[in-house]
Design an enzyme around this catalytic site. Structure first.
Site, PDB file in Angstrom:
ATOM      1  N   LYS A  38      69.843  71.181  46.400  1.00 39.52           N
ATOM      2  CA  LYS A  38      69.386  72.346  45.636  1.00 39.52           C
ATOM      3  C   LYS A  38      69.409  73.592  46.518  1.00 39.52           C
ATOM      4  O   LYS A  38      69.885  74.649  46.099  1.00 39.52           O
ATOM      5  CB  LYS A  38      67.955  72.128  45.120  1.00 39.52           C
ATOM      6  CG  LYS A  38      67.865  71.268  43.884  1.00 39.52           C
ATOM      7  CD  LYS A  38      66.417  70.937  43.546  1.00 39.52           C
ATOM      8  CE  LYS A  38      66.369  69.754  42.594  1.00 39.52           C
ATOM      9  NZ  LYS A  38      65.117  69.033  42.571  1.00 39.52           N
TER      10      LYS A  38
ATOM     11  N   GLN B  90      59.123  68.953  43.101  1.00 40.77           N
ATOM     12  CA  GLN B  90      59.892  67.709  42.952  1.00 40.77           C
ATOM     13  C   GLN B  90      58.978  66.555  42.529  1.00 40.77           C
ATOM     14  O   GLN B  90      57.936  66.317  43.138  1.00 40.77           O
ATOM     15  CB  GLN B  90      60.600  67.381  44.280  1.00 40.77           C
ATOM     16  CG  GLN B  90      61.528  66.195  44.239  1.00 40.77           C
ATOM     17  CD  GLN B  90      62.798  66.431  43.405  1.00 40.77           C
ATOM     18  OE1 GLN B  90      63.259  67.550  43.262  1.00 40.77           O
ATOM     19  NE2 GLN B  90      63.332  65.367  42.847  1.00 40.77           N
TER      20      GLN B  90
ATOM     21  N   ASP C  90      61.943  74.048  35.513  1.00 40.12           N
ATOM     22  CA  ASP C  90      62.069  72.659  35.056  1.00 40.12           C
ATOM     23  C   ASP C  90      61.793  72.535  33.557  1.00 40.12           C
ATOM     24  O   ASP C  90      62.157  71.533  32.933  1.00 40.12           O
ATOM     25  CB  ASP C  90      61.039  71.773  35.774  1.00 40.12           C
ATOM     26  CG  ASP C  90      61.641  70.992  36.926  1.00 40.12           C
ATOM     27  OD1 ASP C  90      62.823  70.629  36.844  1.00 40.12           O
ATOM     28  OD2 ASP C  90      60.909  70.739  37.897  1.00 40.12           O
TER      29      ASP C  90
HETATM   30  N1  GUN Z   1      62.672  64.261  39.696  1.00 42.18           N
HETATM   31  C1  GUN Z   1      63.723  63.711  39.031  1.00 42.18           C
HETATM   32  N2  GUN Z   1      64.287  64.609  38.210  1.00 42.18           N
HETATM   33  C2  GUN Z   1      63.586  65.744  38.357  1.00 42.18           C
HETATM   34  C3  GUN Z   1      63.701  67.054  37.761  1.00 42.18           C
HETATM   35  O1  GUN Z   1      64.578  67.322  36.924  1.00 42.18           O
HETATM   36  N3  GUN Z   1      62.776  67.949  38.177  1.00 42.18           N
HETATM   37  C4  GUN Z   1      61.808  67.660  39.078  1.00 42.18           C
HETATM   38  N4  GUN Z   1      60.941  68.621  39.407  1.00 42.18           N
HETATM   39  N5  GUN Z   1      61.680  66.480  39.649  1.00 42.18           N
HETATM   40  C5  GUN Z   1      62.571  65.530  39.283  1.00 42.18           C
END
Ligand code: GUN
Length: 299
Positions: A55, A99, A122
């Protein structure tokens, strides 16, 4: 029947990132604004570390600012909430992503709902899920949004009347992707571990989305001929054929068998996976433009 079209999510994601990069350039030129994305990671889970690193790299490649906060797994809920409040108040930050999953001593919902909904890239905040459910303009979860883009690229923009079956009911993928399909006027079924006749439900699907996290659960015989199959699963399984102790990634669909029946299908890896970060970058740009009250530039 000939083998299904293999949906190349990697190529689609690359195109999307290219468009975001050019939009960010225009935003900087027109308004002297640089979007910023903050990512918070607790602990050292190897898969999460890889995601967070990717990311950060891709955010910078798109011309945006990346702020990564790596915290100890023992970090208290109070300290995490304090960081979220700090990021909410930081004018350089337009998107905040914590996350998941979080360690069990932290109330995940409390943390998600502490994020400013306008910075919730998100789309997990109850305000955004409520907006999505009621057809209002919302920040939309990235993986579901990426699934819809791939489906429309295959089937065209008009999905109305199609039968869509979503296997899995998570807040991250299953529920929001079902909501997005409903907003596209599909007839949507959400199947899950208690569903009585899962193969039978799947066989009805013009669009089948598998997001349960069970390796190769969906069999070739479960697929309606010609269906569009979107595999969100990422499961690591033993691969003794590659040598002792070796592993490989597979989805929730038995790809080789399903590809003999489906019209189109995403591979794992290289299907839905690469879309998530690309959509996250597009969402960060959107959040930034909205916060500053300017239009998202044309790509
Ligand atoms: N963990 C797995 N997929 C995601 C996601 O799309 N966003 C976040 N914040 N954590 C994750």
């Amino acid at each position: 029947m000939s083998e299904a079209q293999r949906i190349d999510g990697r190529a689609f994601a690359e195109g999307l990132r290219g468009r975001v990069t050019s939009q960010v350039t225009k935003l900087k030129q027109a308004h002297a604004i640089t979007p910023g994305l903050a990512v918070v990671l607790l602990g050292e889970d190897p898969a999460s570390q890889v995601y967070v690193r990717n990311k950060g790299v891709q955010t910078v490649e798109c011309g945006m600012n990346s702020y990564t906060h790596k915290l100890d797994i023992e970090t208290s809920e109070t300290d995490l909430l304090a960081l979220v409040q700090k990021l909410n108040a930081d004018d350089a930050v337009h998107g905040i992503l914590v996350q998941l999953p979080l360690p069990s001593h932290i109330d995940e919902a409390k943390v998600i709902n502490a994020i400013d909904p306008n910075k919730d890239v998100d789309g997990f905040h109850v305000i955004n899920s409520g907006r999505l459910a009621t057809g209002q303009d919302a920040m939309v979860p990235c993986t579901p949004s990426g699934c819809i883009m791939l489906i429309k690229d295959q089937l065209g923009d008009d999905l109305s009347g199609k039968r869509a079956v979503v296997v899995g009911r998570s807040n991250i993928v299953g529920k929001p992707v079902a909501q997005l399909l409903l907003n596209e006027n599909c007839t949507v079924t959400i199947a899950h571990s208690r569903t009585k006749d899962l193969p039978g439900e799947c066989r009805n699907a013009d669009i089948l989305i598998a997001a349960v996290g069970v390796p190769q659960l969906v069999k070739g015989e479960w697929i309606k001929p010609g269906a569009c199959v979107i595999d969100v699963g990422v499961n690591r399984i033993a691969a003794p054929e590659r040598g002792e102790g070796k592993t490989r990634l597979v989805g929730d669909v038995d790809y080789d068998a399903a590809a003999q029946v489906a019209g189109s299908i995403t591979p794992v890896p290289g299907g839905v996976g690469p879309m998530t970060i690309a959509v996250l970058l597009a969402s960060t740009l959107k959040a930034c433009c909205r916060i500053h009250g300017v239009d998202v530039p044309e790509a």
